[in-house]
Design an enzyme around this catalytic site. Structure first.
Site, mmCIF file in Angstrom:
data_model
loop_
_atom_site.group_PDB
_atom_site.id
_atom_site.type_symbol
_atom_site.label_atom_id
_atom_site.label_comp_id
_atom_site.label_asym_id
_atom_site.label_seq_id
_atom_site.Cartn_x
_atom_site.Cartn_y
_atom_site.Cartn_z
ATOM 1 N N LYS B 88 61.030 64.902 74.891
ATOM 2 C CA LYS B 88 62.202 65.133 75.741
ATOM 3 C C LYS B 88 61.699 65.402 77.156
ATOM 4 C CE LYS B 88 66.412 68.064 75.615
ATOM 5 N NZ LYS B 88 67.091 69.145 74.880
ATOM 6 N N SER B 163 71.841 68.102 73.520
ATOM 7 C CA SER B 163 71.295 67.490 74.726
ATOM 8 C C SER B 163 70.100 66.578 74.474
ATOM 9 C CB SER B 163 70.869 68.579 75.698
ATOM 10 O OG SER B 163 69.804 69.333 75.158
ATOM 11 N N SER B 187 71.084 71.531 70.320
ATOM 12 C CA SER B 187 70.635 70.326 71.017
ATOM 13 C C SER B 187 69.624 69.460 70.261
ATOM 14 C CB SER B 187 70.051 70.689 72.378
ATOM 15 O OG SER B 187 71.104 70.963 73.275
#
Lengths: 493, 538
Positions: B88, B163, B187
């Site tokens: 990420k 997310s 997330s």
């Protein structure tokens, strides 16, 4: 608190009482910064050379606690008789300024490492005790440097200081005079140096003193409007700035004006304070517990271990010097207030068996401090050598006059006392045979003085002693010479 | 060798050790498909081919050397050695970008490795690149990325969740067998659920946060995505454990058994016998998709048939979770994001000649609307006079929520099962105008972050063609048990028809005429603007 007997009320203090609280920041003596591994050896270093992702506040970085900084504050807490709670924690103080890289400072808000302490110190009007509200640990900011660059106003930032460990010590508003404020700061500085927590040099920012000053008519309970005073870069400046501020506020009130809540700075050249910024309302720092650091547990074992490392504190030491050694409180103060003097005295005591503490104290407070504070500064005295020298004097092996010269030479060259005495031929002549010739010579060469003495002028013997000393280049044992001269003058009558 | 992208990481490990495949081959194959399909998916914000291949070559050398040294040396290699992995884009990689999905970090290059990165390097994993995310991990759809949304491989018109939507989509689309995500309120689990992959948020303190751009420090955890429990476990194993640079990381040993989950489905399934599973009634909320409820009840029934004992329990303070979370998370965020001031790195606007004004301009231009909303919420909650009513009260709720869970563990349950998300992947743009509707998507995941508990989402079939995730919640430090449970569920559903399905619209991503998610979003914005100018999000 106990208050000293009223000082000679002069100026504003004849009508008003000053209420003063002091905040002191001390840079702690640790090898690395508060929350990262960067070296604290930043004096004179190139800008931003002592930085890392953590103290630059780069994204993703996290603080880790410097245990040694925590221990210094706990030790300071012991020294000011404060309490350390079983668990303390860290809080974020949020505000924006370009020199604070994370946008918050990690500090301690609700649970400081030390709370409810006190400090007693001497003033010209007697001892005063001030309550200390708290001592806590926090990190320093970077440093902003404003300068012209290519014709434009520019602000440069040096983050070397960012994350340096700071202890903030806050008093209750117990201080009443400028002198008390200075003395408090001096005593705290001595305390920090004694326990080794900080070098506390004001000149290079290792110790920063800020004062909150207000005045109120004598006898009134309610506080006046307080003014924060900063930029006091010496102990003298602390006393003068606060004194100035008290007079300034009194003049305002006397003139029918109001004191404005503001921050003022001390200006050394003009010996006055000037307006820095208004302080109409308290900043909202949005304190909240630092989620990146778990609470810090202070186990009784850990605290006890730290306590064992604390050396004798100044107040205890002064009491020992006056009580045990019979030193005057003046001499005790002089010895205790100067770390090198304390070390020399204690060191010489440790080796100087047979030499009285009082004699050693005289050497340290007199000759040593004269040398250390004089132009020749930069030398040192070995306690072993001082003890040896004091013993030579006590034994009558060298004269006091010569001993001073020996000490001065040792201070400058570090040569052993014995070899200086040897090289300079200072060993005192205490042998009556050796003295006999010099005495005979003096008597023969100065018939007038001999006649004076015999005519009843006893003081004439002094002149003759001087002549003998001169002839022996100071090596003669003056007391023996005097006794021998008297015997000779009276016997031959 | 079959298509390398369809292999699990543990299968790659076998091939690499036997010499049937090289890391370079595997990495090339994954890079090729990621590069080809990223236009249509926007799962990656950066693909670093050169660095990946260099790491692959190093891994190949390590494996070759181990092979020469004998079986022991080979066995000592981490299973992820030579395996491609995505991070990420808030994980710091020395010399690389870490935008956190924000304009304000555009151009920033991290001068250091996050601990997670360093541990992956140590294991020999090949870092392919950085995946898309909601700005500063604030969001549940990846639509709040400053670099455009990510599409869901199951339906390109829908969100992948967020997310960590980029990581979830990349794993679902076979761009990488495993990816790293972060989970502050769901997330990892929620996009795992919406993309049909395994995603785990470990116990708070299990994985070091050092080098991860922070959202909310007391809630953030780093965790793995994989296409099955074994791959997720291997990635968790590689990155876990105490780190001196993160004072909140715990000195709890990382179980080596994470690398020994059973390969046999029957052996795995046996774990369910006598296992006590709690079903919290508060997690089956009004307004949840009936399809989601059906899949979760079926999954639980299947486990019951395999010998698990299932009982309903109550977690009475669940309903206060969302409110407490939206005090605590924004409060911490408002402070964590203060460092983005344009002074030292990233975006800066120095045109005003006065640093407060520059600061405001930089942040005004650099932060997106959702970030600004949360910074304002958090600043307000921490303000003098409101602190006790909001922040302090929220912390009390947090304690109550934690004690709800404690009671379940004290009653002897081994795990809690619940839906991960009350809804399946929703259409792009569907919740952008309604922040609260977006926040509600995390109602079943965020209580765990408040309690610090581990949770994972595992695929449990489809509802209307879209993946549904089963959430497994465990006691602190019980990740190994949870992964055994997940592996057991895989075992008992191995022959379920949905297990064989690939994301329905994956093929479309090979087609260069398929619109990118950014284009889809632009069309949506144009349509809604035409309908009455609702394009301006506030």
């Amino acid at each position: 608190m106990t208050t000293a007997p009223a000082e000679a009320a002069k100026g504003a203090l004849a009508r008003y009482e000053a209420v003063i609280g002091i905040e002191i920041h001390c840079q702690l003596k640790t090898a690395s910064k508060m929350f990262c591994g960067c070296s604290t050896d930043i004096d004179g270093a190139a800008p931003n050379s002592h930085t890392c992702p953590v103290c630059l506040g780069l994204p993703g970085t996290l603080p880790t606690i410097n245990k040694s900084a925590v221990e210094w504050v706990i030790a300071a807490g012991f020294a000011i008789e404060a309490q350390t709670p079983p668990a303390t924690r860290w809080d974020r103080k949020n505000y924006f300024y370009p020199d604070i890289p994370k946008g918050y400072q990690i500090s301690q808000y609700q649970l400081p490492l030390a709370a409810n302490g006190r400090l007693t110190f001497d003033t010209s009007a007697g001892p005063v005790t001030v309550r200390i509200r708290r001592a806590h640990l926090e990190e320093d900011t970077g440093r902003l440097i404003h300068q012209e660059m290519a014709g434009r106003r520019a602000s440069l930032i040096d983050f070397n200081r960012s994350g340096m460990p700071l202890m903030e010590i806050v008093t209750e508003p117990d201080i009443r005079t400028a002198e008390q404020a200075r003395r408090y700061a001096e005593e705290l500085r001595l305390l920090m140096r004694t326990i080794g927590a900080s070098d506390a040099e004001m000149e290079n920012g290792q110790m920063r003193v800020e004062a909150n000053v207000s005045i109120r008519p004598i006898g009134r309970e309610a506080f006046g409007t307080r003014v924060e005073v900063k930029n006091m870069n010496s102990m003298k400046a602390v006393e003068r700035a606060i004194g100035f501020e008290i007079e300034r506020q009194a003049e305002l009130i006397d003139g029918g004006d109001k004191v404005r809540m503001e921050t003022r700075g001390w200006d050394e050249p003009s010996q006055s304070t000037y307006h820095m910024r208004p302080k109409e309302e308290e900043n909202d720092y949005r304190y909240f517990p630092e989620p990146d650091l778990p609470p810090l547990m202070t186990t009784p074992e850990w605290l006890a271990e730290i306590a064992t490392r604390i050396p004798e504190l100044p107040s205890v030491r002064r009491a020992r010097y006056t009580g045990e050694f019979g030193l005057s409180s003046y001499d005790a103060n002089v010895l205790v207030n100067d770390a090198s003097a304390t070390a020399l005295f204690e060191g010489a005591l440790a080796v100087g068996a047979g030499v009285s503490p009082k004699l050693l104290a005289n050497w340290v407070t007199g000759e040593y401090l004269r040398l250390a504070k004089g132009d020749a500064g930069g030398g040192s005295v070995d306690p072993v050598e001082l003890a040896a020298l004091a013993r030579l004097v006590a034994d009558g092996a060298i004269s006091g006059t010569n001993a001073k010269e020996v000490l001065a030479e040792h201070y400058a060259s570090a040569a052993p006392v014995a070899s200086i005495v040897e090289a300079r031929g200072f060993r005192q002549i205490s042998d009556s045979g050796a003295l006999g010739k010099a005495i005979n010579d003096a008597l023969a060469a100065n018939p007038a003085a001999v006649a004076d003495y015999r005519a009843g002028k006893a003081a004439a013997v002094g002149f003759l002693v001087g002549q003998v000393m001169k002839a022996t280049r100071g090596q003669a044992n003056a007391a023996m010479v005097q006794t021998a001269l008297r015997e000779r003058l009276e016997a031959a009558e | 060798m079959a298509d390398p992208t369809r292999l699990h990481a543990y299968e790659m490990a076998t091939l690499l050790r036997s010499g049937e495949a090289s890391s370079r081959q595997l990495t090339e194959a994954h890079l090729a498909v990621a590069e080809k399909q990223n236009r249509a998916l926007n799962a990656w914000l950066a693909i670093d081919r050169e660095a990946a291949l260099a790491q692959a070559d190093v891994a190949d050398m390590r494996i070759a050397e181990a092979r020469r040294s004998g079986a022991d040396a080979l066995a000592r290699l981490h299973p992820l050695c030579g395996v491609p992995v995505g991070l990420k884009d808030l994980v710091s990689v020395k010399g690389g970008q870490a935008t956190a999905g924000s304009k304000i970090l555009e151009g920033y290059r991290a001068p250091f490795d996050a601990t997670v990165t360093a541990r992956l390097r140590e294991a020999g994993a090949v870092i392919m690149g950085k995946t898309n995310m909601d700005e500063f991990a604030m969001g549940s759809s990846t639509e709040h990325s400053a670099y455009g949304p990510t599409a869901n491989p199951w339906n390109l018109g829908r969100v992948p969740g967020g997310s960590s939507g980029g990581s979830a989509a990349a794993v679902a689309a076979y761009h990488a067998p495993v990816c790293i995500g972060t989970d502050t309120g769901g997330s990892i689990r929620q996009p795992g659920s919406m993309c049909g992959v395994v995603g785990m948020k470990p116990t708070y303190g299990r994985v070091s946060r050092y080098g991860i751009v922070a959202f909310a420090s007391s809630l953030d955890q780093i965790g793995p995505f994989g296409r099955d429990a074994r791959d997720a476990a291997a990635l968790l194993h590689a990155v876990s454990g105490r780190d001196e640079r993160d004072a909140t990381s715990a000195p709890v040993p990382v179980p080596a058994e994470l690398l020994d989950l059973p390969s046999s489905d029957d052996e795995a399934a046996a774990y369910l016998k006598g296992l006590r599973i709690a079903l919290p009634k508060e997690y089956f909320v009004a307004g949840m998709d009936p399809g989601v409820a059906a899949r979760i009840h079926e999954a639980v029934a299947t486990m019951e048939q395999a010998g698990a004992i299932v009982e309903e329990v109550s977690l009475p303070h669940t309903e206060y979770g969302l409110a407490a979370y939206y005090i605590i998370a924004p409060a911490e965020a408002s402070s964590n994001l203060a460092r983005f001031d344009g002074v030292r790195f990233g975006l800066n606007d120095r045109t005003s000649g006065e640093f407060i004004a520059d600061y405001l301009r930089t942040r005004g231009a650099g932060f997106g609307p959702e970030v600004k909303r949360r910074v304002m919420l958090g600043t307000y909650a921490l303000s003098a006079g409101y602190y006790d009513a909001y922040y302090l009260k929220a912390q009390k709720v947090r304690t109550l929520i934690k004690s709800d869970f404690d009671a379940v563990w004290a009653a002897g349950f081994d795990a809690i099962c619940a839906p991960t998300s009350p809804v399946t992947a929703f259409p792009l743009g569907a919740k952008l105008q309604d922040p609260v509707a977006m926040y509600l998507v995390d109602a079943c995941t965020l209580p765990l972050n408040l309690a610090g508990l581990p949770g994972m989402s595992i695929p449990a079939g489809l509802a209307d063609g879209l993946p549904v995730g089963l959430q497994v919640i465990g006691a602190p430090w019980s990740e190994l048990s949870m992964l055994r449970l997940a592996r057991a569920y895989e075992g008992i559903t191995a022959r379920a028809p949905w297990r064989a399905l690939e994301p329905a619209e994956l093929e479309l991503t090979d087609d260069p005429t398929t619109p990118s998610p950014i284009e889809r979003m632009e069309r949506l914005t144009a349509t809604s603007a035409g309908a009455g100018d609702q394009s301006k999000r506030t």
